[in-house]
Design an enzyme around this catalytic site. Structure first.
Site, PDB file in Angstrom:
ATOM      1  N   ILE A 139      -9.578   9.797  -1.079  1.00  0.00           N
ATOM      2  CA  ILE A 139      -9.889   9.298   0.140  1.00  0.00           C
ATOM      3  C   ILE A 139      -9.223  10.318   1.277  1.00  0.00           C
ATOM      4  CG2 ILE A 139      -9.392   7.433   1.750  1.00  0.00           C
ATOM      5  CD1 ILE A 139     -11.090   6.492  -0.722  1.00  0.00           C
ATOM      6  N   LYS A 180       0.534   4.116 -11.204  1.00  0.00           N
ATOM      7  CA  LYS A 180      -0.673   3.320 -10.782  1.00  0.00           C
ATOM      8  C   LYS A 180      -0.977   2.464 -12.026  1.00  0.00           C
ATOM      9  CE  LYS A 180      -0.876   4.691  -6.519  1.00  0.00           C
ATOM     10  NZ  LYS A 180      -0.542   3.694  -5.520  1.00  0.00           N
ATOM     11  N   THR A 237      -7.306  11.495   3.559  1.00  0.00           N
ATOM     12  CA  THR A 237      -5.936  11.121   4.353  1.00  0.00           C
ATOM     13  C   THR A 237      -4.829  12.186   4.091  1.00  0.00           C
ATOM     14  OG1 THR A 237      -4.916  10.259   2.309  1.00  0.00           O
ATOM     15  CG2 THR A 237      -6.221   8.455   3.537  1.00  0.00           C
ATOM     16  N   TYR A 284       2.289  10.198 -11.648  1.00  0.00           N
ATOM     17  CA  TYR A 284       1.451   9.240 -10.617  1.00  0.00           C
ATOM     18  C   TYR A 284       0.557   8.437 -11.645  1.00  0.00           C
ATOM     19  CZ  TYR A 284      -1.685   8.103  -6.713  1.00  0.00           C
ATOM     20  OH  TYR A 284      -2.325   7.451  -5.709  1.00  0.00           O
ATOM     21  N   ASN A 340       0.731  -1.067  -0.012  1.00  0.00           N
ATOM     22  CA  ASN A 340       0.174  -0.053  -0.116  1.00  0.00           C
ATOM     23  C   ASN A 340       0.770   1.346  -0.054  1.00  0.00           C
ATOM     24  OD1 ASN A 340      -2.306   1.836   1.093  1.00  0.00           O
ATOM     25  ND2 ASN A 340      -0.924   1.880   2.735  1.00  0.00           N
TER      26      ASN A 340
HETATM   27  N1  LIG Z   1      -5.749   9.299  -0.496  1.00  0.00           N
HETATM   28  C1  LIG Z   1      -6.349   9.059  -1.890  1.00  0.00           C
HETATM   29  O1  LIG Z   1      -7.024   9.894  -2.182  1.00  0.00           O
HETATM   30  C2  LIG Z   1      -5.857   7.766  -2.541  1.00  0.00           C
HETATM   31  C3  LIG Z   1      -6.249   7.307  -3.776  1.00  0.00           C
HETATM   32  C4  LIG Z   1      -5.895   6.420  -4.354  1.00  0.00           C
HETATM   33  C5  LIG Z   1      -4.959   5.892  -3.908  1.00  0.00           C
HETATM   34  N2  LIG Z   1      -3.975   5.973  -3.008  1.00  0.00           N
HETATM   35  C6  LIG Z   1      -3.034   5.324  -2.458  1.00  0.00           C
HETATM   36  O2  LIG Z   1      -3.166   4.657  -1.338  1.00  0.00           O
HETATM   37  C7  LIG Z   1      -1.982   4.536  -0.680  1.00  0.00           C
HETATM   38  C8  LIG Z   1      -1.804   5.150   0.900  1.00  0.00           C
HETATM   39  O3  LIG Z   1      -2.151   6.430   0.555  1.00  0.00           O
HETATM   40  P1  LIG Z   1      -2.998   7.365   1.902  1.00  0.00           P
HETATM   41  O4  LIG Z   1      -3.994   7.879   1.177  1.00  0.00           O
HETATM   42  O5  LIG Z   1      -3.229   6.391   2.826  1.00  0.00           O
HETATM   43  O6  LIG Z   1      -1.866   8.419   2.147  1.00  0.00           O
HETATM   44  P2  LIG Z   1      -0.399   8.492   3.317  1.00  0.00           P
HETATM   45  O7  LIG Z   1       0.345   9.365   2.733  1.00  0.00           O
HETATM   46  O8  LIG Z   1      -1.310   8.709   4.435  1.00  0.00           O
HETATM   47  O9  LIG Z   1      -0.065   6.930   3.152  1.00  0.00           O
HETATM   48  C9  LIG Z   1       0.965   6.623   2.154  1.00  0.00           C
HETATM   49  C10 LIG Z   1       2.131   6.058   3.426  1.00  0.00           C
HETATM   50  O10 LIG Z   1       3.028   5.504   2.607  1.00  0.00           O
HETATM   51  C11 LIG Z   1       4.247   5.645   2.927  1.00  0.00           C
HETATM   52  N3  LIG Z   1       5.676   5.544   2.194  1.00  0.00           N
HETATM   53  C12 LIG Z   1       5.705   6.419   1.055  1.00  0.00           C
HETATM   54  N4  LIG Z   1       6.845   6.116   0.443  1.00  0.00           N
HETATM   55  C13 LIG Z   1       7.312   4.904   1.102  1.00  0.00           C
HETATM   56  C14 LIG Z   1       8.390   4.197   1.130  1.00  0.00           C
HETATM   57  N5  LIG Z   1       9.465   4.270   0.115  1.00  0.00           N
HETATM   58  N6  LIG Z   1       8.551   3.068   2.003  1.00  0.00           N
HETATM   59  C15 LIG Z   1       7.760   2.910   2.832  1.00  0.00           C
HETATM   60  N7  LIG Z   1       6.739   3.587   3.154  1.00  0.00           N
HETATM   61  C16 LIG Z   1       6.359   4.702   2.141  1.00  0.00           C
HETATM   62  C17 LIG Z   1       3.995   7.197   3.734  1.00  0.00           C
HETATM   63  O11 LIG Z   1       5.028   7.355   4.775  1.00  0.00           O
HETATM   64  C18 LIG Z   1       2.524   6.956   4.169  1.00  0.00           C
HETATM   65  O12 LIG Z   1       2.594   6.269   5.681  1.00  0.00           O
HETATM   66  C19 LIG Z   1      -0.736   5.028  -1.495  1.00  0.00           C
HETATM   67  O13 LIG Z   1      -0.445   4.058  -2.649  1.00  0.00           O
HETATM   68  C20 LIG Z   1      -1.683   6.051  -2.710  1.00  0.00           C
HETATM   69  O14 LIG Z   1      -1.138   6.368  -3.944  1.00  0.00           O
HETATM   70  C21 LIG Z   1      -4.732   7.225  -2.133  1.00  0.00           C
END
Ligand SMILES: NC(=O)c1ccc[n+]([C@@H]2O[C@H](COP(=O)([O-])OP(=O)(O)OC[C@H]3O[C@@H](n4cnc5c(N)ncnc54)[C@H](O)[C@@H]3O)[C@@H](O)[C@H]2O)c1
Length: 252
Positions: free
Chosen positions: A188, A159, A190, A155, A90
């Site tokens: 989402i 994905k 976050t 991005y 994730n």
């Molecule tokens: N929030 C949204 O709108 C949304 C929508 C679609 C997809 N996503 C995807 O969901 C996933 C989680 O994102 P989120 O929304 O919870 O945001 P977030 O920033 O809270 O979570 C992302 C997490 O990944 C960690 N991370 C990033 N690079 C890393 C690395 N090299 N090694 C280890 N950890 C690492 C960050 O420290 C963080 O804890 C991501 O892959 C993001 O692309 C998020």
């Protein structure tokens, strides 16, 4: 019995947002959860919260962009809990800007985390899932893995790569009892959305919320519910798919 009793679950990017909510949801359903991320204090806080709620979890620090870290992470998981049943890949980072402003450094930062972070993780997780007699991988994609969007090219490309990796890995390991799926969230609430549009209540945030047919952004718990379904026995005939959790975005 809870759906994941005695199952060992690994969550990357588990220190915040979707990863944190999903780690908590797995633990609440009886799983032993390895919460991984780069930020130790945040990771320990997630683990403490799970333990206070009566669950079992441990934090292992790893940067998913680094192969050695991920190798150690999977080894530490098996050393601690004896096996691996479910992996939720994730961790990810966002990028916005004009395509003509993208730099090689931007590309490498995003692809190292979002693409290698999934590919490298599966490289070490899948053999353990096979050893455990089969299991499930769920990767975090995005609606950005399904459609293009202006101003988010790096991005979006990363994905789309997660979608391809999910399908290929699903086919490669189907006969060995390993299912590989993805979740594809829309916006989402976050930290990522905070960084992207300045939060849910900013003008930009309200504009983004209104782009969802249901008229709002999603919650991390709503993505967690989909991940738990995909990782569960209820989805045992489901592999190679990416499940939108998007308030209808992709139906438009
Ligand atoms: N929030 C949204 O709108 C949304 C929508 C679609 C997809 N996503 C995807 O969901 C996933 C989680 O994102 P989120 O929304 O919870 O945001 P977030 O920033 O809270 O979570 C992302 C997490 O990944 C960690 N991370 C990033 N690079 C890393 C690395 N090299 N090694 C280890 N950890 C690492 C960050 O420290 C963080 O804890 C991501 O892959 C993001 O692309 C998020």
């Amino acid at each position: 019995m809870a759906r994941f009793t005695n199952k060992v679950v690994l969550v990357t990017g588990g220190t915040s947002g979707i990863g944190k909510a999903t780690a908590e949801a797995f633990a609440a359903e009886g799983a032993k959860v390895v919460v991984s991320g780069r930020r130790e204090p945040e990771g320990n806080a997630v683990v403490e919260g799970i333990r206070k709620a009566g669950g079992e979890a441990t934090f292992v620090r790893a940067d998913v962009a680094k192969e050695d870290d991920v190798k150690q992470l999977v080894a530490a998981t098996v050393a601690k809990y004896g096996r691996l049943d479910v992996a939720f890949n994730n961790a990810g980072v966002e990028w916005t800007g004009a395509l003509t402003d993208a730099t090689e450094a931007d590309y490498r930062r995003v692809f190292d985390a979002n693409v290698w972070g999934v590919l490298g993780a599966m490289k070490y997780e899948i053999p353990e899932l096979v050893k455990a007699g089969g299991g499930a991988v769920v990767n975090t994609s995005s609606i950005a893995g399904h459609v293009g969007m202006a101003g988010v090219s790096v991005y979006i490309a990363s994905k789309h790569a997660v979608e391809g990796l999910t399908k290929s890995a699903a086919l490669e390991f189907a006969k060995q009892g390993v299912r590989v799926t993805a979740v594809a969230p829309a916006a989402i609430v976050t930290d990522m959305v905070d960084r992207f549009v300045g939060g849910e209540h900013s003008d930009q945030g309200k504009g983004l919320a209104a782009m969802h047919p249901v008229g709002r952004m999603g919650r991390a718990e709503e993505v967690a519910a989909a991940v738990l379904y995909l990782a569960s026995d209820a989805a045992k005939f489901v592999t190679g798919v990416s499940l939108p959790v998007d308030g209808g975005w992709l139906a438009q």
